[in-house]
Design a protein around this motif. Structure first.
Motif, PDB file in Angstrom:
ATOM      1  N   MET A  43       1.024  -1.403   0.405  1.00 60.18           N
ATOM      2  CA  MET A  43       0.074  -0.153  -0.362  1.00 60.18           C
ATOM      3  C   MET A  43       0.259   1.307   0.365  1.00 60.18           C
ATOM      4  O   MET A  43       0.929   1.979  -0.846  1.00 60.18           O
ATOM      5  N   ALA A  44       1.856   1.154   0.793  1.00 60.44           N
ATOM      6  CA  ALA A  44       2.697   2.360   1.050  1.00 60.44           C
ATOM      7  C   ALA A  44       3.521   2.614  -0.507  1.00 60.44           C
ATOM      8  O   ALA A  44       3.325   3.839  -1.233  1.00 60.44           O
ATOM      9  N   LEU A  45       4.037   1.357  -1.497  1.00 59.66           N
ATOM     10  CA  LEU A  45       4.659   2.219  -2.318  1.00 59.66           C
ATOM     11  C   LEU A  45       3.559   2.391  -3.446  1.00 59.66           C
ATOM     12  O   LEU A  45       3.459   3.420  -4.548  1.00 59.66           O
ATOM     13  N   MET A  46       2.458   2.048  -3.645  1.00 55.72           N
ATOM     14  CA  MET A  46       1.417   2.069  -4.804  1.00 55.72           C
ATOM     15  C   MET A  46       1.043   2.876  -4.360  1.00 55.72           C
ATOM     16  O   MET A  46       1.228   4.437  -5.174  1.00 55.72           O
ATOM     17  N   ARG A  47       0.604   4.554  -2.997  1.00 57.30           N
ATOM     18  CA  ARG A  47       0.682   5.467  -2.647  1.00 57.30           C
ATOM     19  C   ARG A  47       2.193   6.446  -3.082  1.00 57.30           C
ATOM     20  O   ARG A  47       1.767   7.512  -3.575  1.00 57.30           O
ATOM     21  N   ASP A  48       3.006   5.839  -3.032  1.00 61.56           N
ATOM     22  CA  ASP A  48       3.948   6.135  -3.483  1.00 61.56           C
ATOM     23  C   ASP A  48       4.444   6.867  -5.240  1.00 61.56           C
ATOM     24  O   ASP A  48       4.309   7.481  -5.741  1.00 61.56           O
ATOM     25  N   LEU A  49       3.424   5.587  -5.588  1.00 61.73           N
ATOM     26  CA  LEU A  49       2.846   5.725  -7.182  1.00 61.73           C
ATOM     27  C   LEU A  49       2.724   6.806  -7.342  1.00 61.73           C
ATOM     28  O   LEU A  49       2.252   6.291  -8.963  1.00 61.73           O
ATOM     29  N   TYR A  50       1.562   7.160  -6.977  1.00 61.02           N
ATOM     30  CA  TYR A  50       0.717   8.512  -7.287  1.00 61.02           C
ATOM     31  C   TYR A  50      -0.692   7.600  -7.325  1.00 61.02           C
ATOM     32  O   TYR A  50      -1.433   8.399  -8.026  1.00 61.02           O
ATOM     33  N   VAL A  51      -0.566   6.188  -6.637  1.00 65.95           N
ATOM     34  CA  VAL A  51      -2.101   5.316  -7.550  1.00 65.95           C
ATOM     35  C   VAL A  51      -3.145   6.183  -6.651  1.00 65.95           C
ATOM     36  O   VAL A  51      -3.011   6.631  -5.398  1.00 65.95           O
ATOM     37  N   ASP A  52      -4.263   6.666  -7.350  1.00 61.98           N
ATOM     38  CA  ASP A  52      -5.234   7.566  -6.957  1.00 61.98           C
ATOM     39  C   ASP A  52      -6.512   6.477  -7.361  1.00 61.98           C
ATOM     40  O   ASP A  52      -7.553   6.918  -6.635  1.00 61.98           O
ATOM     41  N   SER A  53      -6.135   5.498  -8.203  1.00 59.93           N
ATOM     42  CA  SER A  53      -7.717   5.153  -8.190  1.00 59.93           C
ATOM     43  C   SER A  53      -8.096   3.455  -8.321  1.00 59.93           C
ATOM     44  O   SER A  53      -7.462   3.273  -9.292  1.00 59.93           O
ATOM     45  N   PRO A  54      -8.052   2.868  -7.199  1.00 59.64           N
ATOM     46  CA  PRO A  54      -7.767   1.172  -6.770  1.00 59.64           C
ATOM     47  C   PRO A  54      -8.747   0.679  -6.795  1.00 59.64           C
ATOM     48  O   PRO A  54      -9.663   1.010  -7.481  1.00 59.64           O
ATOM     49  N   TRP A  55      -8.230  -0.098  -7.533  1.00 58.10           N
ATOM     50  CA  TRP A  55      -9.155  -2.011  -7.769  1.00 58.10           C
ATOM     51  C   TRP A  55     -10.029  -2.722  -7.203  1.00 58.10           C
ATOM     52  O   TRP A  55      -9.008  -2.802  -5.870  1.00 58.10           O
ATOM     53  N   ALA A  56     -10.924  -3.136  -6.657  1.00 61.69           N
ATOM     54  CA  ALA A  56     -11.668  -4.410  -5.772  1.00 61.69           C
ATOM     55  C   ALA A  56     -12.104  -5.326  -7.218  1.00 61.69           C
ATOM     56  O   ALA A  56     -12.620  -4.318  -8.068  1.00 61.69           O
ATOM     57  N   THR A  57     -12.414  -5.988  -6.257  1.00 59.20           N
ATOM     58  CA  THR A  57     -12.918  -7.917  -6.838  1.00 59.20           C
ATOM     59  C   THR A  57     -14.658  -7.457  -6.679  1.00 59.20           C
ATOM     60  O   THR A  57     -15.016  -6.507  -5.231  1.00 59.20           O
ATOM     61  N   ALA A  58     -15.763  -8.309  -6.939  1.00 55.96           N
ATOM     62  CA  ALA A  58     -16.848  -8.519  -6.539  1.00 55.96           C
ATOM     63  C   ALA A  58     -16.856  -8.314  -4.767  1.00 55.96           C
ATOM     64  O   ALA A  58     -17.887  -8.765  -4.602  1.00 55.96           O
ATOM     65  N   ALA A  59     -15.746  -9.270  -4.851  1.00 52.03           N
ATOM     66  CA  ALA A  59     -15.575  -9.265  -3.318  1.00 52.03           C
ATOM     67  C   ALA A  59     -16.416  -8.235  -1.915  1.00 52.03           C
ATOM     68  O   ALA A  59     -16.887  -8.340  -1.333  1.00 52.03           O
ATOM     69  N   VAL A  60     -15.954  -6.269  -2.859  1.00 48.28           N
ATOM     70  CA  VAL A  60     -16.718  -5.370  -2.152  1.00 48.28           C
ATOM     71  C   VAL A  60     -18.003  -5.313  -2.105  1.00 48.28           C
ATOM     72  O   VAL A  60     -18.866  -4.535  -1.787  1.00 48.28           O
ATOM     73  N   PHE A  61     -18.662  -6.534  -2.815  1.00 49.99           N
ATOM     74  CA  PHE A  61     -20.295  -5.875  -3.257  1.00 49.99           C
ATOM     75  C   PHE A  61     -21.035  -5.443  -1.652  1.00 49.99           C
ATOM     76  O   PHE A  61     -20.815  -6.377  -1.101  1.00 49.99           O
ATOM     77  N   PRO A  62     -21.809  -5.208  -1.667  1.00 44.04           N
ATOM     78  CA  PRO A  62     -23.140  -5.061  -0.637  1.00 44.04           C
ATOM     79  C   PRO A  62     -23.634  -6.764  -0.817  1.00 44.04           C
ATOM     80  O   PRO A  62     -23.761  -6.614  -1.954  1.00 44.04           O
TER      81      PRO A  62
END
Length: 796
Positions: free
Chosen positions: A452-471
């Protein structure tokens, strides 16, 4: 159990004809089924034993059998009866278009398919006298007549990534006396089990053999014969848990040390520090010209960004060189740090110099680097988000042998412009990271915090998730209305949102099909159900301070045929009818996008074409998406080629934001951040089950920056430079002024960007292809100067 056999003389193609080919016209099975589009046909079932060799470009010939992203491939030939097996040949090609030579070609024989006897690795036995060429397209026959076994079934286990091609397999009859008496040799349960057992040993042996051959280029081969005989036992004893960081122990270092003779013969009498192109491929066995000098390392950047330069150190001595390294004379506000480039092997047996390990200085500010005999090591000097006043600072990079026998000073300057790089650049960045839930989608949940720390350092601002986060827990009535909105379980979504707090977009891969909770798409109830479900979701988001458009929905990944478009259209109609304001994203992969359903494009809010396709398909492809942007669509770009560490950091990773700027796109995405070859581990490449796509190095407990991820970072920063310059030009234009500065700036934004991208071609996407990688750096500095000039009034 010793399965690694001693290397024997390779049989030339001409000599192969003397032995009887007992596989001629014999049936065989293929696992998995061939699937490479340009050569797969019904003839695949007979072509490998028909005695015919392909002519022309190998993998486009129907006589070739090919696989894409399949390793290993098992070819099992039924000889019809038990035969003595004395030799075998495998005909293939590689060298361009991402096609690499096989990692292994294990040969096993069996009389009943229940117990198998390994006879050896043809990549070893078939290359004793000559190796396939390192560069350029070539056809090659791995061949040996030094096998000894018997069996009715002969299986070749081949692993080549990402493509495997073969046009003919011959099996040569051995001595008839081998048919008498009991079978000899260790038995294994199956060829696949043997492959899994042997991968590490085979990889280590292959690495040492290849490096021995490279070290002896231009020298007498006999000087390495003694070392060559030690390789099988060394590989046999190598612990499977050891990493693929090079070199592999004392024997490997002794092999590499043979290169020291060649360095000295070329006039290199003492260690040499020399300035390097940080993006160019680098071999452990580099042979720099003796006259090279350590030019000044010059960094030129804004406050708040990250830029680097590189220096190589070559050791022509007979012993390893321990080097003390220190940077002096530069203020702490510049954030200067040193990193050592590690060499690692890959699953495809192509070593890379890419991992960037921070060097920890001692209390006196001195770090240490070890350069094995005959080898080259690279150092990266990085200014990480400097602060303070603008200006030029001059310092020194001091390198000194620990024993005092050698030393040199290299000038190092850092120029900080009177410009500030924004903490959050405009370009949207992401990489299908899928760190929802336990963060174990890519099998390495232990590295979550580091990742997570490295992705933020690479300017990631649009993360991805799978359907596992569905309500969860939805229930609908007969009309499709949600009956239990208050009882929906948003815990998975909430946890992911908290993990990625502050992101600008939350992208979810829905991976939908033709129904939703049992209701077929296209019915009024289906539309009502989808709308009600998403309405509840966006209400929940509102309570979290989020806007509906921050939910970015990918319905079907990479649509490229009508039935996929139909699913997208049905779902998109239902979502649009609900008038919620969520963002619909699609990444079509039609080589001719005009063949896609126009409604699929019309219903999408964000269109994300594949960047390598954009490069390969030409102006028609580009014009299609330009018209989509003109019609109001937002464009992003993505790429998903692999293996990631074999792609060029400049033409593949860094260039993508440049292509985005040129196209008017607003996002840059890469498959896939954190993907460590199916096992979540870049450091054990031989054990990887699938291709590795992560641009940085992934481990079970942490991640490490690499040249490819640095290229992602620099590309994002480059895009911001260009965006800032474009805004400055627009300010000048709105003021009615057209000074010489604006003319120069507009030329940079058009012709300059085009020239910088001139090197970005399909043929140049691979790292091992020679090319000039300097254009983006050169133009970046021009943009930097123009921006500073405009700030001082030069653009008014």
């Amino acid at each position: 159990m010793n399965y690694v056999m001693l290397v024997a003389a390779c049989v030339s193609a001409g000599a192969c004809g003397a032995a009887e080919n007992v596989a001629r016209h014999k049936p065989y099975s293929l696992s998995p089924r061939p699937d490479y589009a340009y050569c797969t046909d019904a003839g695949d079932a007979a072509q490998l034993t028909d005695g015919e060799y392909a002519k022309g470009y190998f993998w486009t010939q129907k006589g070739t059998v090919g696989w894409s992203h399949a390793a290993p491939v098992l070819i099992t030939i039924d000889l019809g009866k038990t035969e003595p097996i004395g030799g075998l040949s495998w005909s293939c090609a590689a060298g361009v278009a991402g096609v690499t030579w096989p990692e292994c070609l294990y040969v096993l024989v069996s009389e009943d398919k229940k117990a198998w006897t390994p006879l050896g690795d043809l990549c070893d036995l078939g290359t004793a006298e000559r190796l396939p060429p390192e560069k350029g397209y070539a056809q090659f026959r791995y061949a040996t007549d030094k096998l000894k076994g018997r069996g009715r079934y002969v299986c070749v286990v081949a692993a080549a990534r990402p493509y495997c091609f073969v046009d003919e397999v011959e099996v040569w009859r051995g001595d008839e006396s081998w048919l008498r008496g009991g079978g000899s040799g260790a038995k294994v349960a199956s060829p696949l089990a043997f492959y899994r057992q042997m991968r590490v040993r085979s990889g280590v042996a292959a690495r040492l053999r290849a490096d021995l051959a490279a070290a002896l280029v231009g020298q007498e081969r006999e000087s390495g014969e003694a070392l060559k005989t030690l390789i099988p036992a060394f590989a046999e004893a190598w612990p499977a848990e050891q990493t693929t960081v090079l070199p592999y122990g004392e024997l490997h270092e002794a092999i590499l040390a043979l290169n020291a003779r060649a360095l000295r013969a070329a006039g290199l009498r003492e260690p040499l520090a020399w300035r390097a192109d940080r993006w160019a491929p680098l071999s452990q066995l580099e042979r720099p010209a003796a006259g090279l000098k350590a030019e000044c390392l010059a960094l030129d950047l804004m406050r708040g960004e990250v830029r680097s330069e590189a220096l190589n150190v070559t050791n022509p001595g007979e012993r390893p060189l321990d080097v003390k390294v220190a940077v002096t004379g530069l203020p702490a506000s510049l954030g200067v740090e040193l990193r050592e480039v590690l060499y690692t092997d890959t699953a495809s047996r192509t070593p890379v110099a890419a991992a960037l390990r921070p060097l920890a200085p001692d209390k006196d500010g001195v770090a240490r680097v070890r350069v094995p005999a005959g080898c080259t090591r690279q150092l990266w000097v990085t200014s990480r988000r400097p602060a303070g006043a603008a200006g030029l600072s001059a310092g020194t990079l001091r390198l000194e042998a620990a024993d005092g026998s050698w030393g040199t000073n290299v000038a190092c300057t850092v120029r900080v412009r009177d410009l500030d790089f924004p903490a959050r650049p405009a370009l949207h960045v992401g990489g299908w990271d899928y760190v929802q839930g336990h963060g174990d989608y890519y099998k390495a949940s232990g590295n979550l915090a580091s990742n997570m720390a490295l992705m933020r350092d690479l300017y990631v601002d649009s993360p991805w998730a799978t359907a596992a986060v569905f309500p969860q827990g939805v229930a609908f009535d007969a009309s499709g209305e949600l009956t239990n909105e208050a009882g929906l379980d948003f815990s998975a979504w909430d946890a992911w949102l908290k993990r990625w707090s502050g992101a600008r977009n939350y992208c979810v891969f829905f991976s939908v099909g033709a129904s939703f909770h049992g209701e077929r798409m296209g019915t009024p109830r289906f539309a009502a159900m989808v709308g009600a479900w998403l309405r509840a979701w966006t209400r929940h988001m509102a309570g979290q301070g989020l806007k509906p458009e921050q939910l970015v929905i990918l319905l079907v990944d990479e649509p490229h045929e009508a039935k996929q478009d139909a699913v997208i259209v049905a779902w998109a109609r239902a979502i649009k009818a609900a008038k919620l304001g969520v963002t619909l994203f699609e990444d079509p992969t039609y080589s001719d996008p005009s063949k896609g359903d126009p409604e699929m494009f019309a219903l999408s809010d964000v269109l994300c074409p594949n960047a390598p396709m954009l490069v390969a398909q030409g102006e028609r492809f580009r014009a299609f998406y330009s018209k989509q942007r003109e019609a109001g669509k937002t464009l992003w770009l993505y790429s998903c080629s692999g293996p990631a560490k074999l792609l060029d950091p400049v033409t593949y990773h860094r260039a993508q934001p440049w292509l985005a700027f040129q196209l008017g796109a607003e996002g840059s995405f890469y498959w896939a951040f954190g993907c460590g070859g199916g096992i979540g581990d870049s450091w054990h490449a031989y054990a990887q089950a699938h291709e590795e796509y992560s641009p940085y190095f992934v481990g079970p407990a942490s991640v490490l920056d690499g040249k490819h991820s640095e290229a992602v970072r620099e590309g994002v920063q480059d895009y911001e430079y260009l965006r800032m310059l474009r805004e400055a030009v627009e300010r000048c234009g709105s003021a009615g002024a057209r000074p010489a500065w604006r003319v120069r700036a507009e030329e940079v934004l058009t012709a300059g960007v085009a020239e910088a991208l001139h090197v970005v071609t399909p043929a140049n996407m691979r790292w091992n292809v020679e090319k000039d990688r300097s254009a983006m750096d050169d133009l970046r500095v021009r943009v930097l100067a123009l921006l500073e000039e405009e700030k001082k009034g030069g653009g008014q």
